[in-house]
Design an enzyme around this catalytic site. Sequence first.
Site, PDB file in Angstrom:
ATOM      1  N   LYS A  94      26.597  54.759  23.035  1.00 49.87           N
ATOM      2  CA  LYS A  94      26.884  55.581  24.212  1.00 49.87           C
ATOM      3  C   LYS A  94      27.289  54.684  25.378  1.00 49.87           C
ATOM      4  O   LYS A  94      26.766  53.564  25.514  1.00 49.87           O
ATOM      5  CB  LYS A  94      25.626  56.397  24.553  1.00 49.87           C
ATOM      6  N   SER A 123      23.919  65.166  26.787  1.00 47.55           N
ATOM      7  CA  SER A 123      24.999  64.372  27.326  1.00 47.55           C
ATOM      8  C   SER A 123      25.559  63.350  26.345  1.00 47.55           C
ATOM      9  O   SER A 123      26.621  62.782  26.593  1.00 47.55           O
ATOM     10  CB  SER A 123      24.525  63.633  28.570  1.00 47.55           C
ATOM     11  N   SER A 127      19.200  65.089  25.632  1.00 41.72           N
ATOM     12  CA  SER A 127      20.585  64.651  25.406  1.00 41.72           C
ATOM     13  C   SER A 127      20.879  64.027  24.057  1.00 41.72           C
ATOM     14  O   SER A 127      22.044  63.770  23.760  1.00 41.72           O
ATOM     15  CB  SER A 127      21.009  63.671  26.488  1.00 41.72           C
TER      16      SER A 127
END
Length: 417
Positions: free
Chosen positions: A23, A98, A122
Site C-alpha cells: 500500500k 482504504s 481498511s
Amino acid sequence: MDVDASIAAGGAGPLAGMLVAVKDNFCVAGHDTGCASRILEGFRAQYDATVVRRILDAGAILVGRTNMDEFAMGSSNENSAYGPVLHPLDATRVPGGSSGGSAVAVAAGIVHAALGSDTGGSVRQPASFTGIVGFKPTYGRLSRYGLVAFASSLDTVGFFAAGMEDAARMYAVMAGHDPLDATSAPRAVEDPLPPLSRGVAGLRIGIPEEYVPGSLDPEIRAALDRAAEAFRAGGASVRRVSLPHAKYTIPVYTIIAMAEASSNLSRYDGVRYGHRAAGGVMAATRSEGFGPEVKRRVMLGTYALSAGYYDAYYRKAQRVRRLISEDFTRAFEDVDVLLTLTAPGTAFSLGEKIDDPLQMYLSDTFTASANLAGIPGVSVPAGTDARGLPIGVQLLARHFDEGGLFAAGAFLEAARR
Ligand code: GLN
C-alpha cells in the site's frame, strides 16, 4: 532464477518467490511513498518500514505500490489523487477501502499477498468486497515503523492473501517486537501454522446480536448463518452474545480517528515533505495538497480537540471507547471467537456514497470496534450475493490470540470447499 537457485541451495527464506504489493502508505527505501495524496508528491522514502524489511529478508519480491484512499481515509478507494480503484469483478463498483488497491492486486491474481493498513476496517472491508482474506492483528503485534500515521491509537498494519495459509506465512515473518516502534509489543509470537489444521472442536463462538440488525439484507445474513452452521458441524458451539455499546462504534471511531488525524497531518506543511505551493505559503500548500475528505477530517478533528470542545467530544469519545472495549472483555469470558459479517453489504457502485459521508462511514460499523478495542480480526470469504459479488464474515478474538483466528478462519475456508 535467483529464487530457484536459493531454493536449490537450501538457503531460501520462508517467502521465497512470493510476489507482494505494498500500500502507498509504507516506506520502501528509494521509492516514492505518496499516500495517494498530492501533498506527498515527490516524497521518496529513506528507509524501509520494518514489515517491508522483514518480508524482503524472507525472500518476498515487491512488485509495486498500490492505490488507496488518500491517507487511508475512506471505505471505497474513491478518495485518491490517482483516481479510484475498480472492483475486479464489476468495473462499475468499488473494491472497498482504504486499502482497495492491495485487495484488488490479490483478488485479481496479480500478487500472492499485499500489505495494507487497518485503522477502522481498511483491510477487512475491502477483503470482504473482493472475496479474499484480510487480516488485522492485535494493536502492537506488527511494527508500524515506516507506516505513515493516520490515527495512532487505532492504526495497525494488515495484510491480504487469497487464503489463510499464505496469510499465516506473511504473519509469521512480520510479527514480533520491533525496538523502532514504541507501541510494538515485546511479547513472543505464537507460530500461526499449527493452528491452521487445528479445527474448531470445542471452540466457543459468539454472534453479537447487535451486529445482526433486523434491517440486514437477508442474502448477506444467510452467509452468516451458513458460517455458524459450518462451525457447529465442526464441533464448535455457537451462541448469541451481547456487545451493548456497539451502537456507539461509528460516532466514537469518527471523533477519535479525525482528532488524531488532524494532529498527525499537521506535519505536512510544505517544508519537510513533498508538495509546496508557489510562494511556499503553508495554507496554500495544504489547500492544494489535500483532497476534500482529508480536509473535512482535519477540520472536524481540530474542532473536536479545541479548547472548550475537547471535553464534550474527544474526552467523551475516549470514555465510551472504554465501554466498547469492556464489552469485548466481557464477551470473551464466555466465548473464544466472535463471528459477525465484515460489512453490512457487498461492493457498492462507484459514486453511490461519495456525496454522503455518513453512509460511507457506516460501511465500517462492524469493523471499527476491533480497532477501538485493539483486538485482532480477520475477514474470510463466505459466499456471494445474487449478483455474484463476494460476502465476507469477520472473526474477532482476544488480544494476541491471532492463533485462534488462523484456526477458525482456516476451518471456515476448508468447510466451503
Ligand atoms: N473507512 C474508515 C475510514 O474512513 C477506516 C479507514 C482505515 O481503516 N484506514 O476512516
